[in-house]
Write a protein that holds these residues in place. Structure first.
Motif: not given
Length: 169
Positions: A62, A66, A68, A99, A115, A152, A154, A157
């Protein structure tokens, strides 16, 4: 260089390597296992960098809290009622909520209405680097209808921890 063969008046041009042809021929719809170095199968990273180790792992480093992975798709939502993601365990993974987001043909915006959240259930015997799975129950989301255009994930997160995906199915 492309490989080609000539048979009489017919020229066949091969635009992939032998390995790529074998790989493409073995694909299973709705299953991504990241087994080929350099072949992301259309997966992209958001807010970070991605690499493939060629042994079945997509590694995400990352750039911020955030990160993803996302993919362009096109399928009818009624085909699938869950998504199962394999991720390599690291200490503290159980503290994250993952998520799963999606967009549809009728609504291209990323939002919470489209989501599904899931928590990691880590068995006691798991060691660092073992694959654990998180399952997103898509049937729990009223918006999971129509044609899905993007997905997507995540996975962690709020963290800058490097994480490794084993599969998405």
């Amino acid at each position: 260089g492309y490989k080609y063969t000539v048979e009489g008046n017919k020229i066949t041009i091969k635009s992939c390597s032998d390995l790529e042809y074998r790989m493409l021929g073995s694909r299973v719809e709705g299953y991504w296992d990241f087994n080929y170095a350099g072949f992301t199968d259309g997966w992209k990273v958001q807010n970070g960098k991605m690499e493939l180790d060629g042994k079945g792992t997509l590694i995400v480093t990352p750039a911020n809290g955030d990160p993803a992975i996302l993919k362009s798709v096109s399928f009818d939502a009624s085909k699938y009622n869950q998504v199962k993601v394999g991720i390599k365990y690291f200490a503290g993974l159980e503290n994250f909520t993952a998520n799963f987001y999606f967009t549809t043909e009728s609504d291209g915006a990323w939002n919470e209405a489209k989501s599904v959240k899931a928590t990691y259930q880590i068995p006691q015997y798991v060691k660092e680097g073992n694959t654990v799975y998180i399952v997103f129950d898509l049937s729990s989301c009223d918006e999971w209808t129509g044609t899905i255009l993007y997905i997507r994930i995540d996975a962690i997160s709020g963290s800058t921890q490097t994480h490794e995906f084993d599969s998405v199915q």
